[in-house]
Design a protein around this motif. Structure first.
Motif, PDB file in Angstrom:
ATOM      1  N   SER A 103       2.387   4.963  -0.327  1.00  0.00           N
ATOM      2  CA  SER A 103       1.831   6.282  -0.044  1.00  0.00           C
ATOM      3  C   SER A 103       2.929   7.321  -0.215  1.00  0.00           C
ATOM      4  O   SER A 103       4.112   7.004  -0.225  1.00  0.00           O
ATOM      5  CB  SER A 103       1.257   6.343   1.373  1.00  0.00           C
ATOM      6  OG  SER A 103       2.288   6.163   2.335  1.00  0.00           O
TER       7      SER A 103
ATOM      8  N   GLN B  17      -4.131  12.737  -7.516  1.00  0.00           N
ATOM      9  CA  GLN B  17      -5.205  11.760  -7.359  1.00  0.00           C
ATOM     10  C   GLN B  17      -5.743  11.283  -8.705  1.00  0.00           C
ATOM     11  O   GLN B  17      -6.189  10.147  -8.833  1.00  0.00           O
ATOM     12  CB  GLN B  17      -6.321  12.375  -6.512  1.00  0.00           C
ATOM     13  CG  GLN B  17      -5.909  12.591  -5.063  1.00  0.00           C
ATOM     14  CD  GLN B  17      -6.905  13.409  -4.274  1.00  0.00           C
ATOM     15  OE1 GLN B  17      -7.751  14.116  -4.837  1.00  0.00           O
ATOM     16  NE2 GLN B  17      -6.827  13.335  -2.948  1.00  0.00           N
TER      17      GLN B  17
ATOM     18  N   ARG C  12       3.959  11.152   1.338  1.00  0.00           N
ATOM     19  CA  ARG C  12       3.645  12.144   2.366  1.00  0.00           C
ATOM     20  C   ARG C  12       4.248  13.487   1.965  1.00  0.00           C
ATOM     21  O   ARG C  12       5.457  13.599   1.745  1.00  0.00           O
ATOM     22  CB  ARG C  12       4.177  11.705   3.732  1.00  0.00           C
ATOM     23  CG  ARG C  12       3.610  10.377   4.202  1.00  0.00           C
ATOM     24  CD  ARG C  12       3.899  10.140   5.679  1.00  0.00           C
ATOM     25  NE  ARG C  12       3.044  10.981   6.505  1.00  0.00           N
ATOM     26  CZ  ARG C  12       3.200  11.120   7.823  1.00  0.00           C
ATOM     27  NH1 ARG C  12       4.206  10.509   8.440  1.00  0.00           N
ATOM     28  NH2 ARG C  12       2.377  11.873   8.524  1.00  0.00           N
TER      29      ARG C  12
ATOM     30  N   SER D 253       0.846  -1.193   0.000  1.00  0.00           N
ATOM     31  CA  SER D 253       0.000   0.000   0.000  1.00  0.00           C
ATOM     32  C   SER D 253       0.879   1.241   0.000  1.00  0.00           C
ATOM     33  O   SER D 253       1.097   1.854   1.042  1.00  0.00           O
ATOM     34  CB  SER D 253      -0.918  -0.005   1.224  1.00  0.00           C
ATOM     35  OG  SER D 253      -0.145  -0.075   2.410  1.00  0.00           O
TER      36      SER D 253
ATOM     37  N   ARG E   9      -1.778   6.634  -2.176  1.00  0.00           N
ATOM     38  CA  ARG E   9      -2.382   7.599  -1.256  1.00  0.00           C
ATOM     39  C   ARG E   9      -1.422   8.765  -0.988  1.00  0.00           C
ATOM     40  O   ARG E   9      -0.256   8.563  -0.676  1.00  0.00           O
ATOM     41  CB  ARG E   9      -2.731   6.908   0.069  1.00  0.00           C
ATOM     42  CG  ARG E   9      -3.468   7.813   1.052  1.00  0.00           C
ATOM     43  CD  ARG E   9      -3.910   7.037   2.285  1.00  0.00           C
ATOM     44  NE  ARG E   9      -2.771   6.665   3.122  1.00  0.00           N
ATOM     45  CZ  ARG E   9      -2.225   5.462   3.159  1.00  0.00           C
ATOM     46  NH1 ARG E   9      -2.687   4.481   2.377  1.00  0.00           N
ATOM     47  NH2 ARG E   9      -1.202   5.199   3.960  1.00  0.00           N
ATOM     48  N   LEU E  10      -1.919   9.985  -1.128  1.00  0.00           N
ATOM     49  CA  LEU E  10      -1.113  11.166  -0.811  1.00  0.00           C
ATOM     50  C   LEU E  10      -1.589  11.721   0.525  1.00  0.00           C
ATOM     51  O   LEU E  10      -2.767  12.068   0.689  1.00  0.00           O
ATOM     52  CB  LEU E  10      -1.231  12.228  -1.907  1.00  0.00           C
ATOM     53  CG  LEU E  10      -0.247  13.399  -1.805  1.00  0.00           C
ATOM     54  CD1 LEU E  10       0.062  13.966  -3.187  1.00  0.00           C
ATOM     55  CD2 LEU E  10      -0.764  14.519  -0.908  1.00  0.00           C
ATOM     56  N   GLU E  11      -0.662  11.798   1.482  1.00  0.00           N
ATOM     57  CA  GLU E  11      -0.980  12.301   2.823  1.00  0.00           C
ATOM     58  C   GLU E  11      -0.369  13.688   2.992  1.00  0.00           C
ATOM     59  O   GLU E  11       0.814  13.897   2.716  1.00  0.00           O
ATOM     60  CB  GLU E  11      -0.431  11.360   3.893  1.00  0.00           C
ATOM     61  CG  GLU E  11      -0.973   9.944   3.802  1.00  0.00           C
ATOM     62  CD  GLU E  11      -0.342   9.027   4.841  1.00  0.00           C
ATOM     63  OE1 GLU E  11       0.201   9.550   5.835  1.00  0.00           O
ATOM     64  OE2 GLU E  11      -0.379   7.810   4.641  1.00  0.00           O
TER      65      GLU E  11
ATOM     66  N   PRO F  92      -4.121   7.196  -8.743  1.00  0.00           N
ATOM     67  CA  PRO F  92      -5.218   6.910  -7.801  1.00  0.00           C
ATOM     68  C   PRO F  92      -4.907   5.786  -6.818  1.00  0.00           C
ATOM     69  O   PRO F  92      -5.555   5.684  -5.770  1.00  0.00           O
ATOM     70  CB  PRO F  92      -6.382   6.537  -8.730  1.00  0.00           C
ATOM     71  CG  PRO F  92      -5.726   6.054  -9.991  1.00  0.00           C
ATOM     72  CD  PRO F  92      -4.483   6.884 -10.136  1.00  0.00           C
ATOM     73  N   ASP F  93      -3.931   4.939  -7.144  1.00  0.00           N
ATOM     74  CA  ASP F  93      -3.607   3.819  -6.258  1.00  0.00           C
ATOM     75  C   ASP F  93      -2.547   4.165  -5.206  1.00  0.00           C
ATOM     76  O   ASP F  93      -2.204   3.325  -4.384  1.00  0.00           O
ATOM     77  CB  ASP F  93      -3.111   2.623  -7.087  1.00  0.00           C
ATOM     78  CG  ASP F  93      -4.179   2.104  -8.036  1.00  0.00           C
ATOM     79  OD1 ASP F  93      -5.376   2.215  -7.686  1.00  0.00           O
ATOM     80  OD2 ASP F  93      -3.822   1.613  -9.116  1.00  0.00           O
TER      81      ASP F  93
END
Length: 263
Positions: A9, A28, A11, A7, A35-37, A32-33
């Motif tokens: 991501s 996004q 940051r 998964s 995750r941007l935090e 899309p796969d």
């Protein structure tokens, strides 16, 4: 890259006043796969957050340590003075530091402008933060000089601002640890630089043998023919044989003899 391989991501830290929303939306759409935090940090904390690995990249205010971080400057902000709506400087669209000479100008501890000396008269104490300084301006205790984005961030109905033309300005940049330039960092660089989704710049290029070779265009009608004038000249010289002889070649390449003088 933060997160696990299963998964992934990314940051992104950002300092007050900087709005990463546009770049987040593009991320996004393209990834899309992944995750941007978003991680909100103070301007003073941004470098430490990157060093600690708590963010992959950050939208920061310069300067930062260029021996540690790679940096892409993004834009320079206009500097403004925040004042009560009934202050005399609101009569103009722009002011200069000299216009503030008789006013108390607050200088918060988290100030991001590189002043040699702030304009106006100093307050007895420096406010702990820009937010505290805005409250003091609203109370009629002084004025505040900040980048325009911070004036908007701390907007109040009873305050306004005007451009201060001869003040230092704040440069906003994308920064990341030089030794941690991952593929996802490259993806975000492409987004902030406005590259298209099909651009491969910044990523590993395809090996040379995998790229199709360009064929050299051939002139229409087959092989190029020699120029007519050039071939005619060569033929004329060959036919003359140096005797000036018979045959009387009149090709462009033939040399005419000097006419004899009549007696």
């Amino acid at each position: 890259m933060t997160g696990s391989p299963a998964s992934p991501s990314f940051r992104l830290a950002y300092v007050p006043g900087v709005t990463p929303g546009k770049w987040v939306r593009i991320w996004q759409e393209r990834l899309p796969d992944v995750r941007l935090e978003l991680v909100a940090v103070s301007a003073a904390e941004a470098s430490d957050v990157l060093r600690a690995g708590d963010a992959d990249a950050a939208l920061v205010r310069l300067p930062v340590d260029r021996t540690v971080f790679s940096v892409i400057p993004l834009y320079t902000e206009t500097t403004v003075v925040v004042v009560p709506k009934d202050h005399v400087v609101t009569a103009a669209d722009e002011v200069v530091a000299e216009d503030l000479a008789d006013d108390i100008v607050l200088h918060p501890l988290d100030d991001v402008l590189d002043w040699e000396r702030p304009p106006g008269q100093p307050a007895f104490e420096r406010p702990a933060s820009t937010e505290d300084a805005v409250e003091l301006v609203a109370a009629g205790i002084g004025l505040l000089v900040v980048p325009q984005s911070l004036a908007r961030l701390h907007h109040r109905k009873d305050l306004t601002y005007r451009t201060l033309v001869d003040a230092p300005r704040s440069d906003v940049a994308l920064a990341w640890p030089e030794e941690a330039t991952t593929d996802l960092v490259e993806d975000f660089i492409g987004i902030v630089r406005g590259r298209t989704v099909n651009s491969t710049r910044g990523r590993a290029q395809a090996p040379a043998e995998a790229r199709p070779e360009r064929k050299r265009a051939e002139p229409k009608g087959g092989a190029r023919k020699p120029a007519a004038g050039r071939s005619a000249g060569r033929g004329a010289r060959g036919g003359a044989g140096g005797s000036g002889g018979s045959g009387g070649s009149t090709g462009k390449g033939a040399r005419r003899g000097k006419p004899r003088r009549r007696s």
